[in-house]
Design an enzyme around this catalytic site. Sequence first.
Site, PDB file in Angstrom:
ATOM      1  N   ARG A  98     -40.118 -41.172   3.261  1.00 59.54           N
ATOM      2  CA  ARG A  98     -41.182 -40.874   4.201  1.00 59.54           C
ATOM      3  C   ARG A  98     -42.365 -41.880   3.879  1.00 59.54           C
ATOM      4  O   ARG A  98     -42.866 -41.000   2.547  1.00 59.54           O
ATOM      5  CB  ARG A  98     -41.433 -39.246   4.182  1.00 59.54           C
ATOM      6  CG  ARG A  98     -42.265 -38.798   4.906  1.00 59.54           C
ATOM      7  CD  ARG A  98     -41.948 -37.359   5.829  1.00 59.54           C
ATOM      8  NE  ARG A  98     -43.551 -36.780   6.489  1.00 59.54           N
ATOM      9  CZ  ARG A  98     -43.899 -35.842   5.955  1.00 59.54           C
ATOM     10  NH1 ARG A  98     -43.736 -34.974   4.939  1.00 59.54           N
ATOM     11  NH2 ARG A  98     -45.026 -35.779   6.926  1.00 59.54           N
ATOM     12  N   HIS A 143     -51.696 -37.760   9.359  1.00 59.50           N
ATOM     13  CA  HIS A 143     -51.232 -37.539   7.856  1.00 59.50           C
ATOM     14  C   HIS A 143     -52.814 -37.104   7.458  1.00 59.50           C
ATOM     15  O   HIS A 143     -53.359 -37.589   6.231  1.00 59.50           O
ATOM     16  CB  HIS A 143     -50.063 -38.120   6.422  1.00 59.50           C
ATOM     17  CG  HIS A 143     -49.802 -36.795   5.266  1.00 59.50           C
ATOM     18  ND1 HIS A 143     -47.904 -36.579   4.700  1.00 59.50           N
ATOM     19  CD2 HIS A 143     -50.157 -36.050   4.600  1.00 59.50           C
ATOM     20  CE1 HIS A 143     -48.210 -35.705   4.225  1.00 59.50           C
ATOM     21  NE2 HIS A 143     -49.619 -36.016   3.654  1.00 59.50           N
ATOM     22  N   GLU A 188     -48.064 -31.374   8.735  1.00 61.70           N
ATOM     23  CA  GLU A 188     -48.300 -29.901   8.476  1.00 61.70           C
ATOM     24  C   GLU A 188     -49.656 -30.034   9.202  1.00 61.70           C
ATOM     25  O   GLU A 188     -51.323 -29.762   8.516  1.00 61.70           O
ATOM     26  CB  GLU A 188     -49.527 -30.275   7.666  1.00 61.70           C
ATOM     27  CG  GLU A 188     -47.860 -30.310   6.115  1.00 61.70           C
ATOM     28  CD  GLU A 188     -47.990 -29.985   4.536  1.00 61.70           C
ATOM     29  OE1 GLU A 188     -49.235 -29.183   4.206  1.00 61.70           O
ATOM     30  OE2 GLU A 188     -46.715 -29.942   3.507  1.00 61.70           O
ATOM     31  N   ASN A 328     -42.248 -28.730   5.923  1.00 58.75           N
ATOM     32  CA  ASN A 328     -42.193 -29.083   4.879  1.00 58.75           C
ATOM     33  C   ASN A 328     -42.805 -27.606   4.156  1.00 58.75           C
ATOM     34  O   ASN A 328     -43.172 -26.783   4.610  1.00 58.75           O
ATOM     35  CB  ASN A 328     -43.774 -29.629   4.320  1.00 58.75           C
ATOM     36  CG  ASN A 328     -44.143 -31.551   4.769  1.00 58.75           C
ATOM     37  OD1 ASN A 328     -42.717 -31.336   5.099  1.00 58.75           O
ATOM     38  ND2 ASN A 328     -45.262 -31.864   4.710  1.00 58.75           N
ATOM     39  N   TYR A 330     -42.391 -25.360  -0.118  1.00 59.57           N
ATOM     40  CA  TYR A 330     -43.277 -25.200  -1.127  1.00 59.57           C
ATOM     41  C   TYR A 330     -42.319 -24.020  -1.715  1.00 59.57           C
ATOM     42  O   TYR A 330     -42.137 -23.758  -3.327  1.00 59.57           O
ATOM     43  CB  TYR A 330     -44.098 -25.265  -1.329  1.00 59.57           C
ATOM     44  CG  TYR A 330     -44.468 -27.077  -1.620  1.00 59.57           C
ATOM     45  CD1 TYR A 330     -44.932 -27.763  -0.238  1.00 59.57           C
ATOM     46  CD2 TYR A 330     -44.486 -28.595  -2.392  1.00 59.57           C
ATOM     47  CE1 TYR A 330     -44.889 -29.106  -0.238  1.00 59.57           C
ATOM     48  CE2 TYR A 330     -44.502 -29.236  -1.997  1.00 59.57           C
ATOM     49  CZ  TYR A 330     -45.005 -29.989  -0.838  1.00 59.57           C
ATOM     50  OH  TYR A 330     -45.718 -31.460  -0.104  1.00 59.57           O
ATOM     51  N   GLU A 397     -40.185 -32.349   3.586  1.00 60.03           N
ATOM     52  CA  GLU A 397     -41.309 -32.047   2.427  1.00 60.03           C
ATOM     53  C   GLU A 397     -40.693 -31.392   1.520  1.00 60.03           C
ATOM     54  O   GLU A 397     -40.723 -30.068   1.858  1.00 60.03           O
ATOM     55  CB  GLU A 397     -42.883 -31.956   1.974  1.00 60.03           C
ATOM     56  CG  GLU A 397     -43.482 -33.078   2.771  1.00 60.03           C
ATOM     57  CD  GLU A 397     -44.762 -33.155   2.695  1.00 60.03           C
ATOM     58  OE1 GLU A 397     -45.980 -32.162   1.758  1.00 60.03           O
ATOM     59  OE2 GLU A 397     -45.373 -34.058   2.780  1.00 60.03           O
TER      60      GLU A 397
HETATM   61  C1  GBH Z   1     -47.978 -31.527   1.248  1.00 61.98           C
HETATM   62  O1  GBH Z   1     -48.509 -29.532   2.117  1.00 61.98           O
HETATM   63  C2  GBH Z   1     -48.832 -31.994   2.396  1.00 61.98           C
HETATM   64  O2  GBH Z   1     -48.065 -32.634   2.729  1.00 61.98           O
HETATM   65  C3  GBH Z   1     -48.852 -33.092   0.329  1.00 61.98           C
HETATM   66  O3  GBH Z   1     -49.626 -33.830   0.946  1.00 61.98           O
HETATM   67  C4  GBH Z   1     -49.702 -32.631  -0.948  1.00 61.98           C
HETATM   68  O4  GBH Z   1     -49.452 -33.632  -1.765  1.00 61.98           O
HETATM   69  C5  GBH Z   1     -48.241 -31.878  -0.400  1.00 61.98           C
HETATM   70  O5  GBH Z   1     -48.618 -30.975   0.048  1.00 61.98           O
HETATM   71  C6  GBH Z   1     -48.017 -31.445  -2.692  1.00 61.98           C
HETATM   72  O6  GBH Z   1     -49.425 -30.259  -2.270  1.00 61.98           O
HETATM   73  O7  GBH Z   1     -55.422 -24.834  -3.294  1.00 61.98           O
HETATM   74  O8  GBH Z   1     -54.712 -22.906  -2.698  1.00 61.98           O
HETATM   75  O9  GBH Z   1     -56.238 -24.081  -1.176  1.00 61.98           O
HETATM   76  C7  GBH Z   1     -48.089 -28.009   0.899  1.00 61.98           C
HETATM   77  C8  GBH Z   1     -48.786 -26.582   1.354  1.00 61.98           C
HETATM   78  C9  GBH Z   1     -51.088 -25.848   1.698  1.00 61.98           C
HETATM   79  C10 GBH Z   1     -50.173 -26.580  -0.541  1.00 61.98           C
HETATM   80  C11 GBH Z   1     -52.595 -26.342   1.067  1.00 61.98           C
HETATM   81  C12 GBH Z   1     -51.841 -26.421  -0.847  1.00 61.98           C
HETATM   82  C13 GBH Z   1     -54.245 -25.215  -0.899  1.00 61.98           C
HETATM   83  C14 GBH Z   1     -53.855 -24.507  -1.520  1.00 61.98           C
HETATM   84  N1  GBH Z   1     -50.725 -27.526   1.191  1.00 61.98           N
HETATM   85  N2  GBH Z   1     -52.776 -25.368  -0.196  1.00 61.98           N
HETATM   86  S1  GBH Z   1     -55.725 -24.249  -2.272  1.00 61.98           S
END
Ligand code: GBH
Length: 494
Positions: A98, A143, A188, A328, A330, A397
């Site tokens: 991807r 993106h 996202e 996605n 996490y 993701e």
């Molecule tokens: C993904 O977002 C992205 O699609 C990708 O590009 C990125 O590299 C990957 O995650 C890893 O981060 O710092 O406390 O303000 C995941 C969702 C939303 C997670 C925004 C981090 C910021 C939180 N992201 N969030 S903060």
Amino acid sequence: MSLKVVVLCCLLATGFSDDEVNNKAFPGDFLFGTATASYQVEGAWNEDGKGENIWDHLTHTQPDLVDGKANGDIACDSYHKYKEDVALLKDLGANHYRFSLSWSRILPNGTPDKLNVAGVNYYKNLIQELKNNDIIPLVTIYHWDLPQVLQEQGGWTDDFIVEAFADYARVCFELFGDDVKYWLTFNEPKQTCLQGYGDGSMAPAIKESGVMDYKCTHNVIRSHAKAWHIYDQEFRSTQNGRISITIDTNWFEPDDDSAENEAAAETKRQFTFGWYANAIFNGDYPEVMRTRIANRSAAEGLSESRLPKFTDEELSYILGTHDYLGLNVYTSSIIKAIPEPEIGTPSYYSDIGVGEYVPDDWPGSASSWLKVTPWGMRKLLNWVKTTYNDPEIFITENGVSEDGSSLEDEIRINYYRDYLSNVRDAMDDGVKVIGYTAWSLMDNFEWMRGYTEKFGLYYVDFESQNRTRVPKSSVEFFKKVIATRCLVDTCEEA
Ligand code: GBH
């Protein structure tokens, strides 16, 4: 003391033991792969006619916003090293890769009046190289790297963007569609809108929460629907691909099983995931969003809701614009009911009106927002199945960060194993998961966190001119999972 208690104590002490890992094989046609995104890996920010995008602009004009004043000018240098990247994927045995297209590399002015042939050739070469190695491209059209010239005209909060995105998407289908069977319009979009135009914690760093984030979303959903219809009408019959959107969310677990906390958690899910998915899968914004934002807007003395309305025509145009669902995921957080936030300056968060926290004892990572909660994966997948009419789900993701101090990334091995185990459990529950994409193939530019948080299976030496890639321990692990379709030593057949 019973044996059960002894076993439980030791499982807890070691985190997750192999005993708890699902021992059924993944189906033969399940897709395993990895992901990256253009601005995070390509570099070559101004080479061969590429136009400036909002991340070039932000990192160059407000470098203090980014850890270490870092930028993606060179990043992993994938623009020059794509063959090496594909060799890594090949070595992993990845079924798919991807990646995303950089809008301003293809259309430097943001519009089809000028096509940047060198940029187009980069993606053609990358796709060809993947094809030569039997790796399926999964292509994200957007993106987060909007051409700066389009931001200067208002970006995602101005209506013109719908046509602009549609024109760009059509160019992508025309140029690459013969070789691409899986498309994603947006990655996202919540981050584009909420962080870009609400919190201001991502480019273009505008802070108008509760207004511009909703406007942005309205245009993103319309843009998505338009791109889907263009594909459906002009390309599907000859190109035979599938197109959808990738939406991200935490799993939101209620604080306890009281009705008010259950309701609060569901409100949070609807404001987060439903904000994007509901119009596309079920029709219109979620009821709870429409009601809460209308009520709070009225209490603020506004004559209409801050949440824009789709016309009936738009609603039917948007509904059903998905061939699968990109997800996605996490991490998780805990949600509880709180008293109604006071009326004051509008904000998306007071519109939601729930409390959110993360318990201190949840295992962490190098990212403050990312706690390791594999159980949330199974719950989320089941919730998505029930709420959105049992779609085919492509996990686009999932991954974890460390600080790069060691190539022995046990945290990542455990994370992938335990999240994948919950994916397999969810498949046992009947959820139609068709693929899993590890974020990320390699360490890369982690947006505002610069190069401080490492998500890669491969370490990248950002000090070397070569941007040397080195496998971490998780590479061996993921390789074995892909080859055997199995998370433990020996699996039952699927
Ligand atoms: C993904 O977002 C992205 O699609 C990708 O590009 C990125 O590299 C990957 O995650 C890893 O981060 O710092 O406390 O303000 C995941 C969702 C939303 C997670 C925004 C981090 C910021 C939180 N992201 N969030 S903060």
